[in-house]
Design a protein around this motif. Structure first.
Motif, short mmCIF file in Angstrom:
data_model
loop_
_atom_site.label_atom_id
_atom_site.label_comp_id
_atom_site.label_asym_id
_atom_site.label_seq_id
_atom_site.Cartn_x
_atom_site.Cartn_y
_atom_site.Cartn_z
N SER A 237 0.83 -1.21 0.00
CA SER A 237 0.00 0.00 0.00
C SER A 237 0.87 1.26 0.00
N SER A 238 1.98 1.23 0.71
CA SER A 238 2.91 2.37 0.69
C SER A 238 3.46 2.58 -0.71
N ALA A 239 3.90 1.48 -1.33
CA ALA A 239 4.47 1.57 -2.68
C ALA A 239 3.43 2.01 -3.70
N LEU A 240 2.24 1.41 -3.66
CA LEU A 240 1.20 1.76 -4.64
C LEU A 240 0.65 3.16 -4.41
N GLY A 241 0.53 3.57 -3.14
CA GLY A 241 0.06 4.92 -2.85
C GLY A 241 1.02 5.97 -3.39
N LEU A 242 2.32 5.78 -3.13
CA LEU A 242 3.30 6.72 -3.67
C LEU A 242 3.37 6.64 -5.19
N THR A 243 3.16 5.44 -5.74
CA THR A 243 3.14 5.29 -7.20
C THR A 243 2.00 6.09 -7.80
N LEU A 244 0.81 5.99 -7.21
CA LEU A 244 -0.34 6.75 -7.72
C LEU A 244 -0.09 8.25 -7.61
N LEU A 245 0.45 8.69 -6.49
CA LEU A 245 0.70 10.11 -6.28
C LEU A 245 1.73 10.64 -7.27
N LEU A 246 2.88 9.98 -7.34
CA LEU A 246 3.95 10.47 -8.22
C LEU A 246 3.60 10.29 -9.69
N VAL B 198 7.27 4.23 -11.39
CA VAL B 198 7.41 2.91 -12.01
C VAL B 198 8.32 2.02 -11.15
N GLY B 199 9.39 2.59 -10.64
CA GLY B 199 10.31 1.82 -9.83
C GLY B 199 9.71 1.32 -8.54
N LEU B 200 8.78 2.08 -7.96
CA LEU B 200 8.14 1.65 -6.72
C LEU B 200 7.29 0.39 -6.92
N VAL B 201 6.80 0.19 -8.14
CA VAL B 201 6.00 -0.99 -8.43
C VAL B 201 6.90 -2.24 -8.53
N LEU B 202 8.14 -2.02 -8.93
CA LEU B 202 9.08 -3.14 -9.06
C LEU B 202 9.73 -3.39 -7.71
N SER B 203 9.37 -4.45 -7.07
CA SER B 203 9.75 -4.68 -5.67
C SER B 203 11.25 -4.77 -5.44
N PHE B 204 12.02 -5.28 -6.38
CA PHE B 204 13.44 -5.42 -6.11
C PHE B 204 14.19 -4.09 -6.19
N TRP B 205 13.57 -3.06 -6.71
CA TRP B 205 14.17 -1.72 -6.73
C TRP B 205 13.59 -0.82 -5.65
N PRO C 131 13.82 -0.03 -2.40
CA PRO C 131 14.56 0.90 -1.55
C PRO C 131 15.15 2.08 -2.32
N TRP C 132 15.66 1.84 -3.51
CA TRP C 132 16.27 2.95 -4.26
C TRP C 132 15.23 3.91 -4.80
N THR C 133 14.16 3.39 -5.33
CA THR C 133 13.13 4.29 -5.85
C THR C 133 12.35 4.95 -4.72
N ALA C 134 12.26 4.27 -3.59
CA ALA C 134 11.63 4.91 -2.43
C ALA C 134 12.47 6.10 -2.00
N LEU C 135 13.77 5.95 -2.08
CA LEU C 135 14.67 7.06 -1.75
C LEU C 135 14.49 8.20 -2.76
N LEU C 136 14.37 7.88 -4.04
CA LEU C 136 14.13 8.92 -5.06
C LEU C 136 12.80 9.62 -4.80
N ALA C 137 11.77 8.86 -4.48
CA ALA C 137 10.46 9.45 -4.16
C ALA C 137 10.58 10.36 -2.96
N GLY C 138 11.29 9.91 -1.94
CA GLY C 138 11.49 10.73 -0.74
C GLY C 138 12.26 12.00 -1.02
N LEU C 139 13.28 11.90 -1.85
CA LEU C 139 14.06 13.10 -2.20
C LEU C 139 13.20 14.10 -2.96
N LEU C 140 12.35 13.62 -3.85
CA LEU C 140 11.46 14.53 -4.59
C LEU C 140 10.47 15.22 -3.64
N LEU C 141 9.87 14.44 -2.74
CA LEU C 141 8.92 15.03 -1.78
C LEU C 141 9.61 16.01 -0.84
N ALA C 142 10.83 15.68 -0.42
CA ALA C 142 11.59 16.58 0.45
C ALA C 142 11.97 17.86 -0.30
#
Length: 186
Positions: free
Chosen positions: A15-24, A74-81, A83-94
């Motif tokens: 839900s965290s990954a898909l929610g951020l995916t929908l938002l971004l 797109v990266g947040l949907v791919l589970s093996f990436w 942590p890295w895409t979550a970091l990119l999402a976090g950097l954009l939101l920050a």
């Protein structure tokens, strides 16, 4: 701790990954659909921040930010990436939160923050800064490990209702923030 166990549950991670995916993803599509409007928003920030955002950088950001958002989505949907895409999402939101803080701190009067999906402009405010800070929480959750429990059919139902609820809550929060700022202007 019981709450830590639930935070690492696969449904919470998904839900965290898909929610951020929908938002971004929606934000990226909105920016790509209205490139002129997004360029105007960046120009307004450039004026409001008094030279901290030069014209050349605004041009680069106008082209780069939507694609970075799309890559993160797109990266947040791919589970093996994740942590890295979550970091990119976090950097954009920050980054967005920092720009909002800088414009609010300078007392800049900007008609539109560029962070809404409706037709009603929304001025930058501390409420939007806090919204972006709260949006960092799912990113922090994605940086942690996920439990290895198998998903069952009820998890899909739960995930669907959870995503619908989060989307409605996000839109409602944006509407309340926008109305609060509109009422203050009266």
């Amino acid at each position: 701790m019981v709450i830590a166990t639930y935070l690492h549950d696969p449904v919470v991670h998904l839900s965290s990954a898909l929610g951020l995916t929908l938002l971004l993803g929606a934000a990226a599509l909105h920016k790509l659909h209205d490139r002129q409007g997004f360029a105007r928003v960046l120009d307004n920030y450039g004026v409001a921040l008094g030279g901290m955002l030069p014209h050349g950088l605004r041009l680069v950001l106008a082209r780069l930010l939507p694609w970075l958002e799309m890559i993160a989505a797109v990266g947040l949907v791919l589970s093996f990436w994740m942590p890295w895409t979550a970091l990119l999402a976090g950097l954009l939101l920050a980054l967005y939160a920092l720009v909002l803080v800088a414009s609010v701190a300078r007392g800049a009067v900007i008609e539109d923050c560029g962070c809404h999906f409706g037709g009603k402009p929304q001025a930058p405010s501390m409420a939007l800064v806090w919204r972006n800070v709260l949006l960092l929480l799912p990113m922090v959750n994605l940086m942690g490990p996920m439990q290895g429990r198998p998903l069952v059919w009820f998890d899909a139902v739960t995930l669907g209702f959870l995503l619908c609820s989060v989307a409605v809550f996000y839109l409602l929060a944006n509407l309340l923030i926008s109305n609060r700022i509109s009422l203050r202007a009266l």
